[in-house]
Design a protein around this motif. Structure first.
Motif, PDB file in Angstrom:
ATOM      1  N   GLY A 109       0.795  -1.219   0.000  1.00 13.25           N
ATOM      2  CA  GLY A 109       0.000   0.000   0.000  1.00 13.25           C
ATOM      3  C   GLY A 109       0.824   1.265   0.000  1.00 13.25           C
ATOM      4  O   GLY A 109       0.271   2.361  -0.104  1.00 13.25           O
ATOM      5  N   ALA A 110       2.165   1.142   0.067  1.00 16.81           N
ATOM      6  CA  ALA A 110       3.006   2.339   0.085  1.00 16.81           C
ATOM      7  C   ALA A 110       3.147   2.915  -1.314  1.00 16.81           C
ATOM      8  O   ALA A 110       2.932   2.228  -2.314  1.00 16.81           O
ATOM      9  CB  ALA A 110       4.375   2.000   0.651  1.00 16.81           C
ATOM     10  N   ARG A 111       3.461   4.183  -1.377  1.00 15.30           N
ATOM     11  CA  ARG A 111       3.799   4.801  -2.668  1.00 15.30           C
ATOM     12  C   ARG A 111       5.238   5.270  -2.590  1.00 15.30           C
ATOM     13  O   ARG A 111       5.586   6.099  -1.757  1.00 15.30           O
ATOM     14  CB  ARG A 111       2.858   5.972  -2.951  1.00 15.30           C
ATOM     15  N   VAL A 112       6.079   4.733  -3.477  1.00 11.94           N
ATOM     16  CA  VAL A 112       7.511   4.963  -3.382  1.00 11.94           C
ATOM     17  C   VAL A 112       8.036   5.547  -4.683  1.00 11.94           C
ATOM     18  O   VAL A 112       7.729   5.038  -5.757  1.00 11.94           O
ATOM     19  CB  VAL A 112       8.255   3.639  -3.075  1.00 11.94           C
ATOM     20  N   THR A 166       0.167  -0.928  -4.253  1.00 12.24           N
ATOM     21  CA  THR A 166       1.528  -0.572  -3.894  1.00 12.24           C
ATOM     22  C   THR A 166       2.169  -0.022  -5.165  1.00 12.24           C
ATOM     23  O   THR A 166       2.164  -0.695  -6.190  1.00 12.24           O
ATOM     24  CB  THR A 166       2.302  -1.812  -3.435  1.00 12.24           C
ATOM     25  N   VAL A 167       2.687   1.208  -5.116  1.00 14.49           N
ATOM     26  CA  VAL A 167       3.143   1.842  -6.352  1.00 14.49           C
ATOM     27  C   VAL A 167       4.619   2.213  -6.265  1.00 14.49           C
ATOM     28  O   VAL A 167       5.066   2.778  -5.269  1.00 14.49           O
ATOM     29  CB  VAL A 167       2.326   3.121  -6.648  1.00 14.49           C
ATOM     30  N   LEU A 168       5.366   1.890  -7.317  1.00 14.59           N
ATOM     31  CA  LEU A 168       6.740   2.376  -7.452  1.00 14.59           C
ATOM     32  C   LEU A 168       6.814   3.254  -8.686  1.00 14.59           C
ATOM     33  O   LEU A 168       6.418   2.827  -9.772  1.00 14.59           O
ATOM     34  CB  LEU A 168       7.728   1.213  -7.596  1.00 14.59           C
ATOM     35  N   LEU A 169       7.295   4.474  -8.511  1.00 11.59           N
ATOM     36  CA  LEU A 169       7.340   5.432  -9.599  1.00 11.59           C
ATOM     37  C   LEU A 169       8.780   5.849  -9.873  1.00 11.59           C
ATOM     38  O   LEU A 169       9.440   6.427  -9.013  1.00 11.59           O
ATOM     39  CB  LEU A 169       6.514   6.674  -9.225  1.00 11.59           C
ATOM     40  N   VAL A 170       9.254   5.529 -11.088  1.00  6.87           N
ATOM     41  CA  VAL A 170      10.576   6.010 -11.477  1.00  6.87           C
ATOM     42  C   VAL A 170      10.440   7.427 -12.004  1.00  6.87           C
ATOM     43  O   VAL A 170       9.569   7.713 -12.816  1.00  6.87           O
ATOM     44  CB  VAL A 170      11.199   5.112 -12.570  1.00  6.87           C
TER      45      VAL A 170
END
Lengths: 503, 231
Positions: free
Chosen positions: B25-28, B183-187
């Motif tokens: 659930g984190a946004r990173v 849960t999101v990973l954004l470059v």
């Protein structure tokens, strides 16, 4: 996974089609006692005509390509486009056109004999050379033209600002260009002419003008000496393989070179002499290439309306063979659009269709009457022969599609089927249409293996035309040739067009 | 929790090492210079690059040997998120039924629903070429919705959009991520994106992935190397 299995099946079946017949030929050739004088003669003639054909084609192509590269004139685009046409022009059609110009009662003799000139004889070495130059001068010209158009415009601008004369231009630009391209062009044409069959069959003949391929055909058709045919096939195989490997090192054949009608601004060659010279070359080449075709249309126009039923039957056979061979070739090509697939496909250039035909003949003979399979064998061999060209067209495009959309497809988890149906085929439509058109037209006009196998009930249209010529029914033959020309061009057009719709 | 356990991955002569975990659930945000290994990191998580050693885990299940499509992960690529020759409906049908690509019963309604959620109601019959860049991005987001996977990776997907549009898109992704508990990973290489979108940030330098740190604190007091990069 399934895609990999399909690729392996395609690869194995192509490899099997190479290895099986070659082994059959090897085994059979052992029973042959020795190479007779006629066989040596055939080998010698094969080499001599291929050397001369390649030399003449390249020699004439140099000034023609230079003229096309530096002149603008009305119809230039058309002429350049026409240079691609011999690739799909049936040999038998071109031969009839050339006969109408250079033959016994052809245009040239009719013009020259009232002037007291000696009769022009086309049959023999000279006829073979004329036909080979007719087919390969355009190819060589395209190769050189490609080289010319690849010279950066800056070089011409620099040459112009330095005020370089013709000699300086020659040393700085033209000679290096020729040195780079001529060996490859020569090698490619040499290889093509080594396996010349239909031209030798129709315009050569006699012991003095028989190629190896023609000798193979004769020993099967006339003497039914399979041992000798196999031995000749072996020599042909070795020859083509050796020459093919050399050609591969020095050349690349542009199947679908685009942008040849482009024009690079030029400042050189504006002198009166240069203009005249270029003009003469362009006119002579255009006449040489166009008049025979015009004669086919002219002579055929009356004959096409009176064609007998057997001609139409053979046309139907040809259509079926062409379509079957197109389907087979594309089925092979799609899974083989990889590096090793293209290498495998290249065997289609090295292996002569007649050797392949002999091999298949030997393989199927214990089981069935090979003559009954003539049309199937022809379609298979035609597909195989077209495969290297088709792969050359499809592979770069297929690889680009994989590079562009492979990750998206992987992220979605597309099945092999969904990838093929929704991504690969729709995106490959244009080159696929072009490749299918080439294959269909090549197969439609092919006069090779079918001559080896066919009986009158299973003739294709090119063979039927050849038989009509042999029976001196020239009007019917001319009508058939026009029909064949129309069918070949229509097939090419229809497939190519189909690939463009909505793309 | 998404864990990268002692990962070492090679792509050509480039080596990437990573060892960290992210709460579900984190946004990173993933930040770093170009060539530092941001995209390689996403490739490892998405399954396009198999690590030499180490494991990728999601909720304690080992993903390392799974094909990209078998992972609980969806990706928005830098470009090519839609097949340009297919309509939006067909593109989304491929996400729903990757085996056949055909529309099953009820699919049309689901597609329309997903499109409505990204503000593209009625766009199903269009092709990507008939839409603006922003609309294409939203259609790709609809694809993510339909794929319905708990982890979303974004590889600078909005870099080609103008600044205002990019902000809009990030907000929309944030909204969708909240609603779906993604849960999101954004470059990104824009620190403003990181501040706006992600409470945590991963710093990637020369192939070494750090551990997640609070974005605010990291950017307010950047370490030496990040300071050089941010200028």
């Amino acid at each position: 996974m399934a895609a990999r299995v399909v690729a392996i099946i395609a690869g194995l079946s192509v490899a099997g089609l190479v290895i099986g017949p070659v082994i059959a030929v090897l085994l059979r050739a052992e029973t042959f006692s020795g190479f007779g004088p006629a066989d040596w003669q055939a080998l010698r003639f094969t080499l001599v005509q291929a050397l001369l054909s390649a030399a003449l084609s390249v020699l004439f192509a140099i000034p023609l390509a230079r003229a096309l590269a530096r002149r603008r004139f009305v119809g230039r685009g058309l002429l350049v486009a026409l240079l691609g046409a011999p690739f799909i022009l049936p040999v038998i059609v071109a031969v009839l056109g050339l006969l109408a110009v250079f033959g016994q009662s052809g245009l040239l003799n009719r013009v020259l004999s009232p002037l007291g000139a000696p009769q022009l004889q086309i049959y023999g070495l000279q006829g073979v050379l004329v036909a080979h130059v007719f087919f390969n001068l355009p190819l060589a010209t395209r190769l050189f033209l490609q080289g010319w158009l690849a010279v950066p415009g800056e070089q011409f601008r620099l040459a112009a600002s330095l005020g370089m004369g013709p000699r300086a231009m020659w040393r700085a630009i033209e000679w290096p260009l020729l040195k780079r391209i001529a060996p490859g062009a020569f090698a490619v044409i040499f290889v093509i002419c080594l396996s010349s069959f239909a031209v030798a069959l129709t315009l050569g003949g006699g012991p003095r003008a028989t190629t190896l391929e023609l000798a193979i055909y004769q020993s099967v058709r006339f003497d039914f000496d399979l041992g000798r045919a196999a031995a000749l096939g072996l020599v042909q195989l070795a020859l083509a393989l050796a020459a093919g490997l050399v050609a591969l090192r020095v050349a690349s054949v542009p199947v679908a070179a685009r942008g040849l009608d482009r024009m690079v601004p030029r400042w050189d060659g504006q002198g009166k002499g240069a203009r005249m010279l270029d003009g003469v070359w362009i006119v002579v080449a255009a006449v040489f290439l166009l008049i025979p075709l015009a004669m086919v249309v002219l002579n055929g126009a009356s004959g096409i309306l009176t064609l007998g039923g057997s001609v139409w039957v053979s046309a139907a056979h040809s259509l079926a063979v062409a379509l079957g061979s197109t389907v087979l070739c594309l089925a092979w090509a799609l899974p083989l659009t990889t590096r090793w697939g293209e290498w495998l496909g290249l065997s289609g250039i090295a292996l002569s269709p007649l050797v392949l035909g002999i091999g298949l003949f030997l393989i199927v003979r214990p089981f069935t009457n090979p003559f009954e399979l003539a049309l199937y064998v022809t379609a298979t061999v035609n597909a195989f022969v077209s495969l290297p060209f088709v792969l050359r067209i499809l592979r770069p495009e297929a690889e680009a599609i994989r590079a562009d959309y492979g990750r998206l497809g992987g992220a979605l988890g597309l099945s092999d089927w969904a990838w093929l149906r929704w991504v690969l085929l729709p995106r490959l439509k244009r080159p696929l249409g072009f490749a299918a058109g080439l294959t269909a037209a090549l197969s439609m006009g092919d006069l090779g293996v079918i001559a080896l196998f066919a009986d009158p009930d299973r003739a294709t249209l090119p063979l039927k035309i050849y038989q009509l010529m042999g029976a001196y029914r020239m009007e019917q033959a001319a009508g058939g040739a026009l029909l064949l020309l129309l069918l070949s061009l229509s097939l090419f057009w229809a497939f190519d067009r189909g690939g463009r719709v909505g793309a | 929790m998404l864990e990268l356990d002692a990962i070492e991955a090679r792509s050509g002569s480039f080596t990437l090492t990573a060892d960290f975990g992210i709460e579900a659930g984190a946004r990173v945000a993933i930040i770093g210079a170009s060539g530092s290994g941001k995209s390689t990191l996403l490739d490892v998580i998405a399954g396009f690059l198999k690590p030499r050693s180490g494991h990728v885990l999601w909720k304690d299940a080992d993903l390392t040997d799974l094909a990209p499509a078998r992972r609980p992960v969806s990706v928005l690529f830098q470009d090519t998120n839609l097949f340009p020759h297919l309509t939006i409906e067909r593109n989304l049908a491929l996400a729903l039924n990757p085996r056949s690509g055909t529309l099953r019963k009820g699919d049309a309604a689901r597609i329309e629903d997903a499109l409505a959620r990204v503000g593209l109601a009625g766009f199903a019959p269009r092709r990507p070429s008939e839409m603006s860049g922003g609309q294409q991005s939203r259609a790709a987001l609809a694809r993510v919705l339909l794929q319905d996977r708990p982890v979303l990776l974004l590889d600078e997907p909005f870099a080609a959009l103008g600044p205002a549009l990019k902000v809009d898109m990030l907000d929309m992704v944030a909204k969708v991520a909240d609603a779906e508990a993604l849960t999101v990973l954004l470059v990104t290489h824009d620190p403003a994106d990181a501040r706006r979108f992600a409470d945590q940030t991963l710093l990637v330098e020369n192939g070494i992935v750090g551990t997640p740190q609070p974005t605010q604190a990291l950017l307010d007091d950047p370490p030496e190397s990040l300071r050089t990069y941010l200028g």
